[in-house]
Enzyme design. Structure first.
Site, PDB file in Angstrom:
ATOM      1  N   CYS A 110       0.766  -1.202   0.031  1.00  0.00           N
ATOM      2  CA  CYS A 110       0.015   0.122  -0.073  1.00  0.00           C
ATOM      3  C   CYS A 110       0.850   1.191   0.084  1.00  0.00           C
ATOM      4  CB  CYS A 110      -0.988   0.047   1.249  1.00  0.00           C
ATOM      5  SG  CYS A 110      -1.990   1.375   1.232  1.00  0.00           S
TER       6      CYS A 110
ATOM      7  N   CYS B 184      -6.841  -7.242  11.445  1.00  0.00           N
ATOM      8  CA  CYS B 184      -6.882  -5.847  10.468  1.00  0.00           C
ATOM      9  C   CYS B 184      -5.394  -5.226  10.558  1.00  0.00           C
ATOM     10  CB  CYS B 184      -7.820  -4.927  11.166  1.00  0.00           C
ATOM     11  SG  CYS B 184      -9.462  -5.392  10.966  1.00  0.00           S
TER      12      CYS B 184
ATOM     13  N   CYS C  61       0.337   4.220   6.687  1.00  0.00           N
ATOM     14  CA  CYS C  61      -0.147   4.493   7.690  1.00  0.00           C
ATOM     15  C   CYS C  61       0.844   3.666   8.922  1.00  0.00           C
ATOM     16  CB  CYS C  61      -1.646   3.973   8.205  1.00  0.00           C
ATOM     17  SG  CYS C  61      -2.691   4.537   6.983  1.00  0.00           S
TER      18      CYS C  61
ATOM     19  N   CYS D 156       0.173   0.274  10.512  1.00  0.00           N
ATOM     20  CA  CYS D 156      -0.409  -0.840   9.915  1.00  0.00           C
ATOM     21  C   CYS D 156       0.854  -1.544   9.144  1.00  0.00           C
ATOM     22  CB  CYS D 156      -1.433  -0.235   8.647  1.00  0.00           C
ATOM     23  SG  CYS D 156      -1.646  -1.202   7.318  1.00  0.00           S
TER      24      CYS D 156
END
Ligand code: SAH
Ligand code: SF4
Length: 343
Positions: free
Chosen positions: A115, A335, A119, A122
């Site tokens: 990604c 998550c 973040c 994450c």
């Protein structure tokens, strides 16, 4: 090689065109082929026994049906959550997860290799970015998981690796394919997209004629804290983001899920609960509080009492809120724990 089609890229209309224009066959042949692929999960063309030998030969010459190939499967000993590592044709790898809730199953699928948004909390964001997934890779990931699980999966969440709204065209086409009555027939209400708040993508979904469910990874009620956690907030900050959500809600009438990770001492104070309420006023939302999953030492999970107190404040003001139960943490499948495998 360039002309060989990976059929998992095709939507129903493209199948019909191929059958009627190129092979001069009746339209129902497209229906039959789609049944083999999307209902029966048969990817080997010679096994499609109700098609003529000639058609199977033509198909085998011009196309392949190739979902990502399974490299590793890990099953949580706590809750059966299963994480899959897939290898793609160029050797890149992605992860996806199946979560079991009673008789229901949810597939959490990836939209990118890594990604680009970085973040801090994450694992995907920390592992860097390689590329977008193709339609075939997104759809194939789901079909291959269904085949492994051995029964239909009921829900899909675009909450695996990557930012789906930065790969909007492929994500939207994959949704059309998975939803189409002649293809995978998955109810549109059973499909959710989660985004870190890519405003042009949210606006595009508001215009799109398939009412998928939308979740926003908000994680902080002020720009100062949000930008610290999520660099994307420097580009798409809270005020315009909230405006785009209001516009989305006006156009679609849909409730929005707000995801809010509870991070110890960062975004979990009572004051922040009130700020969150005021930020979201005027929107119809459901708030999902997610106890931060361990990824690095920098961000720790809020204590249980803090999460409860935060949730009580929201409940008192009649905001619907739920604390997400963690699934698959023992196999790093929860998550934010999916990552690009280092090569
Ligand atoms: N890029 C999209 C889709 C990925 S969804 C998005 O961010 O929304 C992944 C979800 O897991 C997001 O809500 C993300 O914020 C959340 N997440 C990431 N890291 C996490 C962590 N360490 N603990 C709990 N949730 C996390
Ligand atoms: Fe990307 Fe979402 Fe992870 Fe942020 S939380 S780095 S946007 S996958």
């Amino acid at each position: 090689m360039t002309d060989i089609i990976n059929t998992l890229d095709l939507n129903y209309e493209e199948w019909v065109k191929l059958c009627t224009d190129q092979w001069e066959l009746p339209r129902y042949r497209a229906d039959q082929i789609c049944q083999w692929i999307y209902q029966k999960k048969v990817f080997n063309i010679p096994d499609m026994t109700n098609l003529s030998k000639e058609l199977r030969n033509d198909m085998a010459l011009e196309m392949f049906i190739l979902p990502p190939s399974l490299m590793k499967e890990e099953v949580s000993s706590i809750d059966r959550t299963t994480k899959y590592l897939w290898s793609l044709l160029d050797g890149e790898t992605i992860e996806s997860v199946v979560i079991f809730h009673g008789n229901h199953t949810t597939a959490c699928i990836s939209s990118q290799v890594g990604c680009p948004l970085g973040c801090g909390f994450c694992a995907t964001g920390q592992s860097g970015f390689v590329r977008n997934l193709s339609v075939a890779e997104i759809v194939g990931q789901f079909l291959a998981m269904e085949k492994r699980v051995g029964k239909d999966i009921n829900n899909i969440v675009y909450m695996g690796m990557g930012e789906p709204l930065l790969n909007l065209d492929n994500v939207l086409k994959s949704i059309k394919i998975l939803n189409h009555p002649k293809q995978r027939k998955l109810g549109i209400r059973n499909i959710s997209i989660s985004t870190s708040g890519i405003i042009p993508g949210i606006n595009a979904i508001a215009e799109f004629d398939l009412p998928v469910r939308l979740s926003i990874s908000l994680h902080a009620p002020t720009d100062r804290i949000r930008s610290r956690l999520m660099p994307v907030n420097n580009k798409y900050s809270l005020n315009p983001l909230i405006e785009s959500l209001k516009n989305y809600q006006e156009k679609t009438g849909e409730r929005i899920t707000i995801e809010y990770i509870m991070i110890d001492g960062v975004n979990d104070s009572k004051d922040m609960a009130y700020e969150l309420i005021s930020l979201l006023s005027g929107l119809d939302v459901f708030i999902n509080l997610i106890p931060c999953n361990p990824v690095n030492d920098k961000y720790r999970r809020s204590p249980q009492e803090t999460i409860k107190a935060f949730s009580q404040i929201l409940k008192k003001l009649e905001i619907e809120v739920e604390i997400r139960k963690e699934k698959g943490t023992d196999i790093n499948a929860a998550c934010g724990q999916l990552r690009k495998t280092l090569r």
